[in-house]
Design an enzyme around this catalytic site. Structure first.
Site, short mmCIF file in Angstrom:
data_model
loop_
_atom_site.label_atom_id
_atom_site.label_comp_id
_atom_site.label_asym_id
_atom_site.label_seq_id
_atom_site.Cartn_x
_atom_site.Cartn_y
_atom_site.Cartn_z
N LYS A 201 0.87 -1.17 0.00
CA LYS A 201 0.00 0.00 0.00
C LYS A 201 0.91 1.22 0.00
O LYS A 201 1.65 1.46 0.96
CB LYS A 201 -0.90 -0.01 1.22
CG LYS A 201 -1.81 1.21 1.28
CD LYS A 201 -2.82 1.08 2.39
CE LYS A 201 -3.70 2.31 2.46
NZ LYS A 201 -4.75 2.17 3.48
N ARG A 211 -11.32 9.41 1.75
CA ARG A 211 -11.22 9.96 3.10
C ARG A 211 -12.45 10.80 3.45
O ARG A 211 -12.88 10.83 4.59
CB ARG A 211 -9.91 10.71 3.29
CG ARG A 211 -8.71 9.76 3.12
CD ARG A 211 -7.38 10.38 3.49
NE ARG A 211 -7.39 10.94 4.83
CZ ARG A 211 -7.28 10.23 5.95
NH1 ARG A 211 -7.17 8.93 5.89
NH2 ARG A 211 -7.30 10.84 7.11
N LYS A 225 1.06 9.93 5.72
CA LYS A 225 1.13 8.55 6.23
C LYS A 225 2.44 7.89 5.80
O LYS A 225 2.52 6.65 5.72
CB LYS A 225 -0.09 7.77 5.73
CG LYS A 225 -1.43 8.33 6.24
CD LYS A 225 -2.59 7.40 5.93
CE LYS A 225 -3.88 7.90 6.59
NZ LYS A 225 -5.01 6.96 6.42
N GLU A 241 7.60 -6.80 1.06
CA GLU A 241 6.30 -6.73 1.74
C GLU A 241 5.43 -7.93 1.38
O GLU A 241 4.73 -8.48 2.22
CB GLU A 241 5.57 -5.43 1.38
CG GLU A 241 6.18 -4.18 2.01
CD GLU A 241 5.85 -4.02 3.49
OE1 GLU A 241 5.17 -4.89 4.06
OE2 GLU A 241 6.28 -3.02 4.10
N LYS A 256 -2.21 -1.75 -3.94
CA LYS A 256 -3.02 -0.54 -3.93
C LYS A 256 -2.15 0.71 -3.96
O LYS A 256 -1.16 0.73 -3.22
CB LYS A 256 -3.86 -0.60 -2.66
CG LYS A 256 -4.59 0.62 -2.28
CD LYS A 256 -5.18 0.39 -0.92
CE LYS A 256 -5.92 1.62 -0.49
NZ LYS A 256 -6.49 1.50 0.81
N SER A 282 -10.22 5.20 -4.79
CA SER A 282 -11.19 6.26 -5.02
C SER A 282 -10.69 7.33 -6.01
O SER A 282 -11.46 7.78 -6.86
CB SER A 282 -11.59 6.90 -3.70
OG SER A 282 -10.45 7.40 -3.02
C1 PBG Z 1 -7.84 2.99 5.50
C2 PBG Z 1 -7.99 2.88 4.04
C3 PBG Z 1 -7.76 3.86 3.06
C4 PBG Z 1 -8.19 3.32 1.86
C5 PBG Z 1 -8.62 2.01 2.12
N1 PBG Z 1 -8.47 1.75 3.47
C6 PBG Z 1 -7.30 5.26 3.19
C7 PBG Z 1 -5.93 5.57 3.61
O1 PBG Z 1 -5.12 4.67 3.87
O2 PBG Z 1 -5.63 6.76 3.75
C8 PBG Z 1 -8.22 4.04 0.54
C9 PBG Z 1 -9.22 3.51 -0.44
C10 PBG Z 1 -9.53 4.43 -1.57
O3 PBG Z 1 -8.96 5.50 -1.74
O4 PBG Z 1 -10.41 4.05 -2.35
N2 PBG Z 1 -6.67 2.57 6.05
#
Ligand code: PBG
Length: 332
Positions: A201, A211, A225, A241, A256, A282
């Site tokens: 990720k 968010r 993050k 990972e 992702k 998203s």
């Molecule tokens: C939470 C999480 C996130 C997403 C999935 N689980 C946001 C983040 O890590 O900031 C993002 C999914 C998306 O953007 O569609 N940990």
């Protein structure tokens, strides 16, 4: 100029739709799509962000029925938590009042022919918006406490599993969480519950629409993050990972975001020993959607082309906000 010698002509196989179908290598099926679903409490609003909305448990039942009818095999739940319930330690996640856990329980009772997955992370529940516990160091700076966060993720996974969830999907990127989640599930004799980990990720700008959909709070203490999500300048780290999560007991993996990270999907799919899913997040969903609304792209063609790209890169399946539409389009 004579072309008599031109015996190799790839275009020969592109002459007709049926000949193209005959030689096509990649297929898409409804079962390739996992539908993310946002569950809200009755008091929160439904919000509609480019077609992504929040459902109460009553509203989500018909959606689940439709998904199953269309041939989708899995959905992934996310909680939408009101600000009043958020705090620094995500305590509402572990409260017996947690509406989300109660809803998961009701949904399980319906026995849909669907694999029920749930995202495991603290960020929907924390007032500082981080996926881990934020602590102040002696020098006044903040850091995320990896090991204390794991304890909470383990408990959260257990509560979701006890509510009847078939698979937990840790999306936090703390080191070692898969091993500890697996251990706890096994101790509790929840051997059947899968761990589908977000193995790769990246710290991406593409999560922004998500968010606001989950009502995640603006980040405090640390302004991004990047101390836990991966650096997008890195490639080899992805293998590390992946191997770690598999060795810790992950049954399935997620990469992702999707489109900007197809190189990693392609690379991992060569060496993977477990199913590998890609998350069309998203921001990348919104890029296509917004461009289509402006008449710059054909929405259906763009989403289908992206889906074929994910599968061509080797993904087992795709987590997609418009999974229902994709399933319909494929059947047309
Ligand atoms: C939470 C999480 C996130 C997403 C999935 N689980 C946001 C983040 O890590 O900031 C993002 C999914 C998306 O953007 O569609 N940990």
């Amino acid at each position: 100029m004579s072309h008599d010698h031109l015996s190799v002509r790839p275009r020969r196989l592109r002459q007709t739709p049926w000949l193209r179908d005959l030689v096509s290598e990649i297929t898409l099926a409804p079962k390739d799509f996992i539908l993310p679903l946002f569950l809200r409490d009755k008091t929160d609003d439904a919000l509609d962000h480019l077609g992504i909305r929040r459902y109460t448990v009553k509203e989500v039942y018909p959606v689940l029925e439709k998904a199953a009818d269309l041939g989708i095999k899995a959905v992934m739940f996310f909680p939408v938590i009101a600000n009043a319930y958020k705090d620094e330690t995500a305590s509402y996640a572990f409260s017996s009042e947690n509406f989300f856990i109660e809803n998961l329980h009701y949904i399980k009772q319906k026995k849909y022919p669907l694999t029920l997955l749930v995202d495991v992370a603290l960020d929907p529940y924390t007032s500082h918006g981080h996926d881990g516990l934020l602590v102040k160091k002696t020098d006044g700076d903040f850091e995320i406490d990896n090991d204390e966060t794991i304890n909470l993720l383990v408990e959260m996974s257990f509560l979701y599993a006890k509510a009847g969830i078939d698979g937990v999907c840790p999306s936090d990127m703390m080191d070692g969480r898969v091993a500890f989640i697996r251990k706890k599930l096994d101790q509790e004799k929840l051997f059947h519950v899968c761990v589908m980990s977000y193995a790769l990720k990246y710290a991406s700008c593409l999560y922004r629409p998500f968010r606001s959909i989950v009502n995640a709070q603006p980040l405090q203490g640390l302004h991004d993050k990047k101390t836990y999500q991966m650096d997008f300048r890195n490639k080899i780290e992805g293998l590390r990972e992946m191997h770690l999560d598999i060795s810790e007991g992950a049954d399935m993996l997620i990469v992702k975001p999707g489109l900007f990270y197809l190189d990693q999907v392609a690379r991992l799919s060569q060496t993977q020993t477990v199913p590998l899913f890609v998350y069309q997040v998203s921001g990348e969903y919104a890029m296509i959607k917004a461009a289509a609304q402006q008449g710059l792209l054909d929405e259906k063609m763009a989403f289908l082309e992206a889906a074929y790209a994910f599968k061509r890169a080797g993904a087992t399946g795709i987590i997609a906000y418009n999974a229902l539409e994709m399933a319909k389009w494929i059947k047309e």
